[in-house]
Motif scaffolding. Sequence first.
Motif, PDB file in Angstrom:
ATOM      1  N   ALA A   1      17.377 -31.708  -9.398  1.00  0.00           N
ATOM      2  CA  ALA A   1      17.427 -33.168  -9.379  1.00  0.00           C
ATOM      3  C   ALA A   1      18.278 -33.710 -10.520  1.00  0.00           C
TER       4      ALA A   1
ATOM      5  N   LYS B   1      22.327 -42.940  -2.635  1.00  0.00           N
ATOM      6  CA  LYS B   1      21.296 -42.688  -1.625  1.00  0.00           C
ATOM      7  C   LYS B   1      21.228 -41.187  -1.360  1.00  0.00           C
ATOM      8  N   ILE B   2      20.016 -40.654  -1.378  1.00  0.00           N
ATOM      9  CA  ILE B   2      19.886 -39.204  -1.191  1.00  0.00           C
ATOM     10  C   ILE B   2      18.853 -38.881  -0.112  1.00  0.00           C
TER      11      ILE B   2
ATOM     12  N   ALA C   1      16.012 -35.912   0.650  1.00  0.00           N
ATOM     13  CA  ALA C   1      15.238 -34.840   0.019  1.00  0.00           C
ATOM     14  C   ALA C   1      14.707 -33.899   1.097  1.00  0.00           C
TER      15      ALA C   1
ATOM     16  N   TYR D   1       8.914 -30.499  -5.414  1.00  0.00           N
ATOM     17  CA  TYR D   1       9.215 -31.908  -5.144  1.00  0.00           C
ATOM     18  C   TYR D   1       8.649 -32.798  -6.238  1.00  0.00           C
TER      19      TYR D   1
ATOM     20  N   LYS E   1      10.896 -35.475  -7.995  1.00  0.00           N
ATOM     21  CA  LYS E   1      10.528 -36.890  -7.884  1.00  0.00           C
ATOM     22  C   LYS E   1      10.418 -37.543  -9.257  1.00  0.00           C
TER      23      LYS E   1
ATOM     24  N   PHE F   1      13.941 -38.401 -10.236  1.00  0.00           N
ATOM     25  CA  PHE F   1      14.479 -39.528  -9.464  1.00  0.00           C
ATOM     26  C   PHE F   1      13.803 -40.844  -9.862  1.00  0.00           C
TER      27      PHE F   1
ATOM     28  N   GLU G   1      18.088 -43.747  -4.791  1.00  0.00           N
ATOM     29  CA  GLU G   1      17.198 -44.134  -3.686  1.00  0.00           C
ATOM     30  C   GLU G   1      16.988 -42.937  -2.755  1.00  0.00           C
ATOM     31  N   ILE G   2      15.744 -42.510  -2.616  1.00  0.00           N
ATOM     32  CA  ILE G   2      15.419 -41.445  -1.659  1.00  0.00           C
ATOM     33  C   ILE G   2      15.287 -42.110  -0.284  1.00  0.00           C
TER      34      ILE G   2
ATOM     35  N   SER H   1      15.154 -40.675   2.702  1.00  0.00           N
ATOM     36  CA  SER H   1      14.208 -40.002   3.593  1.00  0.00           C
ATOM     37  C   SER H   1      13.820 -38.652   2.980  1.00  0.00           C
ATOM     38  N   THR H   2      12.642 -38.192   3.328  1.00  0.00           N
ATOM     39  CA  THR H   2      12.169 -36.858   2.925  1.00  0.00           C
ATOM     40  C   THR H   2      11.770 -36.108   4.185  1.00  0.00           C
TER      41      THR H   2
ATOM     42  N   TRP I   1      19.141 -33.413  -2.016  1.00  0.00           N
ATOM     43  CA  TRP I   1      18.334 -32.531  -2.857  1.00  0.00           C
ATOM     44  C   TRP I   1      17.545 -31.631  -1.909  1.00  0.00           C
TER      45      TRP I   1
END
Length: 358
Positions: free
Chosen positions: A164, A176-177, A179, A193, A197, A200, A207-208, A210-211, A239
């Motif tokens: 990260a 924007k990423i 994960a 994670y 997190k 981040f 900005e995450i 979506s995971t 990530w």
Amino acid sequence: MNSWMRTSGVAALAVAALALSACSSGDTTGDTTGGDPTESTGGGDAADTYVIGYDSYFVGNTWSAQLEAEFTSATVRESDRISDVVITQSDNDAQTQISNLQSMIARDVDAIIVTPISPEGIAPVIEQAEAAGIVVVLNASGAATDAYSSYVNVDDVKFGATGAEWLVEKLGGSGKILAINGIAGIPTSDLRYQGAKEVFDANPGIEIVSTIDGSWDQATTKTAVESFLAANPDVDGVWSQGGSMTLGAIEAFEAAGVPLVPMTGEDSNGLLKKWQTLLDEGATTFDCIAVAKPTWISAAALESALAILDGEDVVKDDILEPEVITKDNLDEFVRPDLPDSLWVNTRMTDDEINALFS
């Protein structure tokens, strides 16, 4: 810190090690080195030989299969100190693992090496083993009890944070990423994670979007990332906590015609080969970091068990710092001559690797 560089191993042991691996994969339990377990007394005398129990938590992906193979290879190197090896398979089922350990206790093994599937669920049987005088070494995953003799692992929180931090730096602190985790609820996945997190969250420009869970599987991840890209083609970075999953993400980007972005990954040879190819082709938007949890930690767990049985002092919590591969040292690790399934930080020989993944 333990050295984690790839080693050539002892070629003369390769055939015997593979024979051990073949025996273990075919039977739920099996004595693989011969000898009479009743002659193993265990503890305090370097001249003793010991009965070693090893529970293979899962062989459903290449990393876990190589983890078991590293152990069997190590038992050959230590064959003069081992009278018998008992290997069980838990198939990622916590109750099966508990039953397997109870069986080992009943067989009066001298040491048990185990990768806990349920940290809480396995605690009582570990305590039973300790009460029976059995050395218990946790390997690659912890347990909710202190009744173990040694614990060999990589710091999974730092594993996640390391990737990260690299990604945040590559993106200049904003973007924007996506994960990609392993399997929700599995401690290794959750801890990695957690580490990512925290990084981040400390960088509000990230900005995450979506995971997703990729199940540490290339094909599963490719499908999931393709669906993600259909709605989010402008993502800036990925990530990922697994090498095969990163490779699946790359394939999804290429299939969708979306320019590649910086991605984190792991030390799987397939990912390293693809990374090397992209560099050779002059890819400008892609970069990567591979964080490593070496499969040889199962060999290190065996070494700890034998040392304890010999009456030596060992570090109880032997938690290794995660090491990394970047484009600056990629050439030292990528193995174009070996299968994609290889995890490059290994103590196994090339012959053993080829036999395992052929």
